[in-house]
Design a protein around this motif. Structure first.
Motif, PDB file in Angstrom:
ATOM      1  N   SER A  48      57.077  17.148  50.097  1.00 32.64           N
ATOM      2  CA  SER A  48      56.544  15.470  50.301  1.00 32.64           C
ATOM      3  C   SER A  48      55.166  15.352  50.936  1.00 32.64           C
ATOM      4  N   VAL A  49      55.013  15.947  52.134  1.00 33.36           N
ATOM      5  CA  VAL A  49      53.774  15.783  52.843  1.00 33.36           C
ATOM      6  C   VAL A  49      52.567  16.284  51.884  1.00 33.36           C
ATOM      7  N   GLN A  50      52.979  17.413  51.412  1.00 30.26           N
ATOM      8  CA  GLN A  50      51.682  18.172  50.710  1.00 30.26           C
ATOM      9  C   GLN A  50      51.447  17.388  49.553  1.00 30.26           C
ATOM     10  N   ALA A  51      52.384  16.750  48.791  1.00 30.00           N
ATOM     11  CA  ALA A  51      52.269  16.112  47.642  1.00 30.00           C
ATOM     12  C   ALA A  51      51.383  14.930  47.819  1.00 30.00           C
ATOM     13  N   GLY A  52      51.718  14.004  49.177  1.00 28.65           N
ATOM     14  CA  GLY A  52      50.593  13.079  49.257  1.00 28.65           C
ATOM     15  C   GLY A  52      49.377  13.501  49.615  1.00 28.65           C
ATOM     16  N   LYS A  53      49.204  14.767  50.182  1.00 33.14           N
ATOM     17  CA  LYS A  53      47.753  15.215  50.813  1.00 33.14           C
ATOM     18  C   LYS A  53      47.139  15.300  49.234  1.00 33.14           C
ATOM     19  N   ALA A  54      47.681  16.131  48.340  1.00 32.10           N
ATOM     20  CA  ALA A  54      47.373  16.269  47.010  1.00 32.10           C
ATOM     21  C   ALA A  54      46.625  15.181  46.348  1.00 32.10           C
ATOM     22  N   ILE A  55      47.528  14.086  46.451  1.00 32.59           N
ATOM     23  CA  ILE A  55      46.956  12.774  45.691  1.00 32.59           C
ATOM     24  C   ILE A  55      45.790  12.067  46.307  1.00 32.59           C
ATOM     25  N   VAL A  56      45.951  12.264  47.537  1.00 31.04           N
ATOM     26  CA  VAL A  56      44.518  11.722  48.563  1.00 31.04           C
ATOM     27  C   VAL A  56      43.438  12.457  48.242  1.00 31.04           C
ATOM     28  N   ILE A  76      38.932  -2.976  46.848  1.00 32.18           N
ATOM     29  CA  ILE A  76      40.283  -2.296  46.491  1.00 32.18           C
ATOM     30  C   ILE A  76      41.423  -3.284  47.118  1.00 32.18           C
ATOM     31  N   LEU A  77      42.078  -3.759  45.965  1.00 28.58           N
ATOM     32  CA  LEU A  77      43.300  -4.679  46.395  1.00 28.58           C
ATOM     33  C   LEU A  77      44.521  -3.792  46.148  1.00 28.58           C
ATOM     34  N   THR A  78      45.307  -3.983  47.135  1.00 30.12           N
ATOM     35  CA  THR A  78      46.826  -3.595  47.287  1.00 30.12           C
ATOM     36  C   THR A  78      47.797  -4.274  47.860  1.00 30.12           C
ATOM     37  N   HIS A  79      48.876  -4.261  47.677  1.00 33.99           N
ATOM     38  CA  HIS A  79      50.065  -4.879  47.989  1.00 33.99           C
ATOM     39  C   HIS A  79      51.308  -3.967  48.475  1.00 33.99           C
ATOM     40  N   SER A  80      51.817  -4.782  49.582  1.00 35.48           N
ATOM     41  CA  SER A  80      52.802  -3.973  50.695  1.00 35.48           C
ATOM     42  C   SER A  80      52.455  -2.986  51.183  1.00 35.48           C
ATOM     43  N   TYR A  81      53.258  -1.883  51.450  1.00 36.63           N
ATOM     44  CA  TYR A  81      52.718  -0.973  52.363  1.00 36.63           C
ATOM     45  C   TYR A  81      53.038   0.438  51.774  1.00 36.63           C
ATOM     46  N   SER A  82      52.395   1.249  51.628  1.00 37.98           N
ATOM     47  CA  SER A  82      52.407   2.730  51.064  1.00 37.98           C
ATOM     48  C   SER A  82      51.431   3.612  51.949  1.00 37.98           C
ATOM     49  N   THR A  83      52.181   4.686  52.510  1.00 38.26           N
ATOM     50  CA  THR A  83      51.703   5.776  53.185  1.00 38.26           C
ATOM     51  C   THR A  83      50.797   6.571  52.513  1.00 38.26           C
ATOM     52  N   THR A  84      50.812   6.764  51.316  1.00 36.93           N
ATOM     53  CA  THR A  84      49.773   7.132  50.256  1.00 36.93           C
ATOM     54  C   THR A  84      48.598   6.623  50.207  1.00 36.93           C
ATOM     55  N   VAL A  85      48.997   5.117  49.933  1.00 33.47           N
ATOM     56  CA  VAL A  85      47.694   4.411  49.845  1.00 33.47           C
ATOM     57  C   VAL A  85      46.891   4.121  51.370  1.00 33.47           C
TER      58      VAL A  85
END
Length: 314
Positions: A108-116, A129-138
């Motif tokens: 899961s951690v590696q998947a997040g890093k790949a997205i980043v 950049i507009l964002t909503h709520s809280y996301s560790t990936t964002v």
């Protein structure tokens, strides 16, 4: 060393149900940590008893948060891996269960890093950049923007107000941030270059289940031609349809409405955003603008092109 099994399970399931601050990926990794602890301390007489106890906890966790596909999927992957748990000795069985939970956490951690790594270079310097709520990936993506002169517009994400957690993190990063209530989206959406969101579930057609208010963000963005990018690891993909989703509802007390005759507060924590309002889905395998296609690596300038199209139409 050993614990009271029933008490441990009751506490951990309650903690998962009541944790309304963590995003789906963060909560699933936390649940895996609970499974590691239970594998190590569960009072069991044999590997078979241990497996039965572990399966029971994992299946209860699957049902604890019905709006979060990632929790169901991660637990299911761990349940499947337990089929190969050794039966020769308790120590080996415990170690195997803990190792498999740790491996899924790392995935899961590696998947997040790949997205980043895929999305961060796509964001042009100076973007809003507009964002909503809280996301560790964002948040991880925004962390890479510290030297890019980007600005953030973010919602407070009431109820729950997860936005405050993100606001504190962005303050520590010294990123210029505007904090707004969702009711002000109409006033601020036109200033954004892109909407960047996480997700708790991405359904079979690309529909997004996320913190309540996401639908409103996406509608406002659509009306102003602002591209909406959803960053969510493939663990969050679900084969379910929108009409099969149970949207979690929390006690209305959180809304702090005084008792008023004939007035009933409702506090639904998630909403459903149709795929037609999403410009692009990004996971660890790449991106897609049509959810029926497979994710592919993003070419250079992919997000800049989306921003330029909006500016050209304007």
């Amino acid at each position: 060393m050993y614990i009271n099994n029933d008490q441990f399970k009751e506490r951990r399931i309650r903690a998962v149900k009541e944790d309304i601050r963590k995003g789906g990926s963060e909560l699933s990794r936390s649940a895996l940590e609970d499974l590691k602890e239970y594998a190590n301390t569960c009072d069991a007489q044999s590997p078979a008893d241990l497996k039965s106890e572990l399966l029971d906890l994992a299946m209860q966790m699957q049902l604890a948060r019905p709006s979060m596909a990632v929790l169901w999927n991660v637990m299911q992957r761990w349940i499947e891996r337990l089929a190969a748990m050794p039966e020769d000795a308790m120590e080996n069985a415990r170690q195997f269960a803990m190792e498999q939970a740790g491996a899924l956490q790392q995935s899961s951690v590696q998947a997040g890093k790949a997205i980043v790594q895929a999305l961060s270079p796509q964001i042009p310097p100076g973007s809003v950049i507009l964002t909503h709520s809280y996301s560790t990936t964002v948040l991880a993506i925004l962390e890479t923007m510290q030297t890019a002169d980007c600005k953030v517009i973010m919602t407070e994400a009431r109820p729950g107000v997860e936005g405050r957690r993100l606001a504190r993190a962005l303050s520590e990063l010294k990123i210029e941030t505007t904090y707004i209530a969702e009711a002000q989206l109409g006033c601020f959406i036109s200033a954004a270059d892109v909407v960047l969101l996480g997700a708790d579930s991405v359904l079979e057609d690309g529909t997004v289940v996320n913190k309540a208010g996401t639908y409103l963000v996406a509608l406002a963005a659509k009306d102003h031609d602002v591209p909406v990018f959803v960053a969510a690891e493939s663990f969050k993909h679900s084969h379910r349809r929108a009409d099969e989703i149970e949207l979690e509802e929390i006690a209305g007390d959180e809304l702090q409405l005084p008792a008023i005759d004939f007035v009933q507060p409702r506090n639904i924590y998630f909403d459903i955003t149709p795929a037609r309002l999403v410009s692009c889905w990004v996971d660890e395998n790449g991106a897609r603008t049509d959810f029926t296609n497979e994710s592919k690596a993003m070419p250079a300038g992919f997000l800049q092109d989306a921003i330029n199209k909006r500016k050209n139409r304007g």
